[in-house]
Design a protein around this motif. Structure first.
Motif, PDB file in Angstrom:
ATOM      1  N   PRO A  43      -8.605  18.791  -5.120  1.00  0.00           N
ATOM      2  CA  PRO A  43      -8.248  18.355  -3.702  1.00  0.00           C
ATOM      3  C   PRO A  43      -9.098  16.847  -3.671  1.00  0.00           C
ATOM      4  CG  PRO A  43      -8.459  20.483  -3.473  1.00  0.00           C
ATOM      5  CD  PRO A  43      -8.985  20.063  -4.925  1.00  0.00           C
ATOM      6  N   PHE A  44     -10.315  17.283  -3.821  1.00  0.00           N
ATOM      7  CA  PHE A  44     -11.328  16.040  -3.708  1.00  0.00           C
ATOM      8  C   PHE A  44     -11.067  14.840  -4.612  1.00  0.00           C
ATOM      9  CE2 PHE A  44     -15.334  13.828  -5.125  1.00  0.00           C
ATOM     10  CZ  PHE A  44     -15.860  13.528  -3.811  1.00  0.00           C
ATOM     11  N   ASN A  45     -10.753  15.030  -5.834  1.00  0.00           N
ATOM     12  CA  ASN A  45     -10.354  14.015  -6.846  1.00  0.00           C
ATOM     13  C   ASN A  45      -9.246  13.408  -6.355  1.00  0.00           C
ATOM     14  OD1 ASN A  45     -12.745  14.725  -8.322  1.00  0.00           O
ATOM     15  ND2 ASN A  45     -11.718  15.931  -9.831  1.00  0.00           N
ATOM     16  N   TYR A  46      -8.036  14.157  -6.170  1.00  0.00           N
ATOM     17  CA  TYR A  46      -6.745  13.553  -5.467  1.00  0.00           C
ATOM     18  C   TYR A  46      -7.053  12.494  -4.442  1.00  0.00           C
ATOM     19  CZ  TYR A  46      -2.375  13.285  -3.038  1.00  0.00           C
ATOM     20  OH  TYR A  46      -1.114  13.043  -2.448  1.00  0.00           O
ATOM     21  N   ARG A  47      -7.839  12.888  -3.472  1.00  0.00           N
ATOM     22  CA  ARG A  47      -8.039  12.050  -2.230  1.00  0.00           C
ATOM     23  C   ARG A  47      -9.147  10.974  -2.514  1.00  0.00           C
ATOM     24  NH1 ARG A  47      -9.171  13.333   3.874  1.00  0.00           N
ATOM     25  NH2 ARG A  47      -7.174  14.449   3.647  1.00  0.00           N
ATOM     26  N   TYR A  48     -10.109  11.140  -3.288  1.00  0.00           N
ATOM     27  CA  TYR A  48     -11.031   9.894  -3.429  1.00  0.00           C
ATOM     28  C   TYR A  48     -10.726   8.946  -4.416  1.00  0.00           C
ATOM     29  CZ  TYR A  48     -13.505  11.473   0.725  1.00  0.00           C
ATOM     30  OH  TYR A  48     -13.881  11.797   1.844  1.00  0.00           O
ATOM     31  N   SER A  49      -9.836   9.461  -5.583  1.00  0.00           N
ATOM     32  CA  SER A  49      -9.286   8.566  -6.592  1.00  0.00           C
ATOM     33  C   SER A  49      -8.367   7.593  -5.918  1.00  0.00           C
ATOM     34  CB  SER A  49      -8.643   9.209  -7.569  1.00  0.00           C
ATOM     35  OG  SER A  49      -7.457   9.791  -7.103  1.00  0.00           O
ATOM     36  N   ARG A  50      -7.459   7.899  -4.875  1.00  0.00           N
ATOM     37  CA  ARG A  50      -6.840   6.970  -4.261  1.00  0.00           C
ATOM     38  C   ARG A  50      -7.451   6.165  -3.044  1.00  0.00           C
ATOM     39  NH1 ARG A  50      -0.876   9.633  -3.754  1.00  0.00           N
ATOM     40  NH2 ARG A  50      -0.447  10.288  -5.917  1.00  0.00           N
ATOM     41  N   VAL A  51      -8.505   6.782  -2.520  1.00  0.00           N
ATOM     42  CA  VAL A  51      -9.320   5.988  -1.818  1.00  0.00           C
ATOM     43  C   VAL A  51      -9.994   4.973  -2.390  1.00  0.00           C
ATOM     44  CG1 VAL A  51     -11.340   6.031  -0.145  1.00  0.00           C
ATOM     45  CG2 VAL A  51      -9.535   7.926  -0.029  1.00  0.00           C
ATOM     46  N   ILE A  52     -10.680   5.296  -3.612  1.00  0.00           N
ATOM     47  CA  ILE A  52     -11.494   4.270  -4.411  1.00  0.00           C
ATOM     48  C   ILE A  52     -10.188   3.115  -4.887  1.00  0.00           C
ATOM     49  CG2 ILE A  52     -12.514   3.889  -6.373  1.00  0.00           C
ATOM     50  CD1 ILE A  52     -14.013   6.572  -6.233  1.00  0.00           C
ATOM     51  N   LEU A  53      -9.294   3.556  -5.354  1.00  0.00           N
ATOM     52  CA  LEU A  53      -8.231   2.524  -5.588  1.00  0.00           C
ATOM     53  C   LEU A  53      -7.817   1.407  -4.580  1.00  0.00           C
ATOM     54  CD1 LEU A  53      -6.078   1.823  -7.983  1.00  0.00           C
ATOM     55  CD2 LEU A  53      -4.752   3.251  -6.676  1.00  0.00           C
ATOM     56  N   LEU A  54      -7.744   2.195  -3.527  1.00  0.00           N
ATOM     57  CA  LEU A  54      -7.140   1.185  -2.370  1.00  0.00           C
ATOM     58  C   LEU A  54      -8.349   0.409  -1.642  1.00  0.00           C
ATOM     59  CD1 LEU A  54      -4.939   3.750  -0.285  1.00  0.00           C
ATOM     60  CD2 LEU A  54      -4.131   1.754  -1.681  1.00  0.00           C
ATOM     61  N   HIS A  55      -9.591   1.051  -1.402  1.00  0.00           N
ATOM     62  CA  HIS A  55     -10.782   0.225  -1.364  1.00  0.00           C
ATOM     63  C   HIS A  55     -11.394  -0.845  -1.987  1.00  0.00           C
ATOM     64  CE1 HIS A  55     -11.214   1.726   3.028  1.00  0.00           C
ATOM     65  NE2 HIS A  55     -10.725   2.645   2.649  1.00  0.00           N
ATOM     66  N   TRP A  56     -11.456  -0.283  -3.455  1.00  0.00           N
ATOM     67  CA  TRP A  56     -12.203  -1.252  -4.140  1.00  0.00           C
ATOM     68  C   TRP A  56     -11.435  -1.838  -5.182  1.00  0.00           C
ATOM     69  CZ3 TRP A  56     -16.291   3.308  -4.540  1.00  0.00           C
ATOM     70  CH2 TRP A  56     -17.358   3.100  -3.803  1.00  0.00           C
ATOM     71  N   LEU A  57     -10.202  -1.268  -5.558  1.00  0.00           N
ATOM     72  CA  LEU A  57      -9.529  -1.830  -6.825  1.00  0.00           C
ATOM     73  C   LEU A  57      -8.241  -2.643  -6.356  1.00  0.00           C
ATOM     74  CD1 LEU A  57     -10.369   0.982  -9.266  1.00  0.00           C
ATOM     75  CD2 LEU A  57     -11.531  -1.048  -9.076  1.00  0.00           C
ATOM     76  N   SER A  58      -7.970  -2.872  -5.175  1.00  0.00           N
ATOM     77  CA  SER A  58      -6.759  -3.306  -4.510  1.00  0.00           C
ATOM     78  C   SER A  58      -7.000  -4.690  -3.838  1.00  0.00           C
ATOM     79  CB  SER A  58      -6.006  -2.284  -3.749  1.00  0.00           C
ATOM     80  OG  SER A  58      -5.843  -1.224  -4.152  1.00  0.00           O
ATOM     81  N   PRO A  59      -7.086  -5.736  -4.677  1.00  0.00           N
ATOM     82  CA  PRO A  59      -7.511  -7.113  -3.949  1.00  0.00           C
ATOM     83  C   PRO A  59      -6.416  -7.469  -2.968  1.00  0.00           C
ATOM     84  CG  PRO A  59      -7.205  -7.359  -6.194  1.00  0.00           C
ATOM     85  CD  PRO A  59      -7.053  -5.928  -5.960  1.00  0.00           C
ATOM     86  N   LYS A  60      -5.127  -7.086  -3.351  1.00  0.00           N
ATOM     87  CA  LYS A  60      -4.005  -7.425  -2.116  1.00  0.00           C
ATOM     88  C   LYS A  60      -4.212  -6.946  -0.920  1.00  0.00           C
ATOM     89  CE  LYS A  60      -0.395  -7.891  -5.536  1.00  0.00           C
ATOM     90  NZ  LYS A  60       0.827  -7.222  -6.186  1.00  0.00           N
ATOM     91  N   ILE A  61      -4.815  -5.654  -0.623  1.00  0.00           N
ATOM     92  CA  ILE A  61      -5.248  -5.286   0.527  1.00  0.00           C
ATOM     93  C   ILE A  61      -6.592  -5.649   0.976  1.00  0.00           C
ATOM     94  CG2 ILE A  61      -5.256  -3.119   1.721  1.00  0.00           C
ATOM     95  CD1 ILE A  61      -3.580  -1.746  -0.160  1.00  0.00           C
ATOM     96  N   LYS A  62      -6.509  -6.480   1.989  1.00  0.00           N
ATOM     97  CA  LYS A  62      -7.934  -6.720   2.704  1.00  0.00           C
ATOM     98  C   LYS A  62      -8.140  -6.472   4.059  1.00  0.00           C
ATOM     99  CE  LYS A  62      -8.536 -11.052  -0.174  1.00  0.00           C
ATOM    100  NZ  LYS A  62      -7.547 -11.074  -0.840  1.00  0.00           N
ATOM    101  N   TYR A  63      -9.246  -6.133   4.282  1.00  0.00           N
ATOM    102  CA  TYR A  63      -9.717  -5.870   5.692  1.00  0.00           C
ATOM    103  C   TYR A  63      -9.134  -6.786   6.561  1.00  0.00           C
ATOM    104  CZ  TYR A  63     -12.506  -4.739   9.604  1.00  0.00           C
ATOM    105  OH  TYR A  63     -13.288  -4.478  11.000  1.00  0.00           O
TER     106      TYR A  63
END
Ligand code: ZN
Length: 133
Positions: free
Chosen positions: A106-126
């Motif tokens: 469950p930890f890997n499921y959640r944080y792999s997506r969090v890392i993808l969205l926060h660090w590896l998605s240049p299209k989504i900016k704060y």
């Protein structure tokens, strides 16, 4: 001026990378209800799966996390068992690795997506505009 949410807080609490307020997942990390990824941010409306099949990329992150965890678990088992590496230690390692994989999934499921969205998605900016109640 209002206080802005830090990136670290947003990552640890798995908040939306666009507003850092809305939850990416429903349910808790280790709860009885199964966690699901929201399609849109409940706070700002940011779509999380920005392209079809976007979360396939999280699989590679999850794979890397799993490898790192299993290597750590194997080394920890070796050290904690006092360097036990005979042939009959095989099931000890299999048991520890299998249990670790199950408990950490469950930890890997959640944080792999969090890392993808926060660090590896240049299209989504704060956007600080959405970072308010
Ligand atoms: Zn949001």
């Amino acid at each position: 001026m209002e206080k802005k949410t830090s990136k670290l807080y947003a990552i640890v609490h798995s908040k939306c990378p666009h507003c850092r307020r809305g939850d990416i997942f429903t349910g808790s990390l280790y709860g009885f209800n199964i966690q699901h990824t929201n399609t849109h941010c409940p706070h700002c409306g940011q779509r999380f799966e920005i392209e079809p099949g976007y979360f396939y990329a999280a699989m590679y992150i999850s794979y890397a996390m799993n490898c790192a965890e299993l290597i750590t678990l194997s080394i920890a088992t070796y050290i904690l068992s006092g360097g036990y590496l005979e042939f009959d230690a095989f099931w000890l390692y299999v048991g520890v690795i299998f249990t670790g994989t199950l408990l950490l999934s469950p930890f890997n499921y959640r944080y792999s997506r969090v890392i993808l969205l926060h660090w590896l998605s240049p299209k989504i900016k704060y956007n600080a505009y959405y970072d308010k109640p």
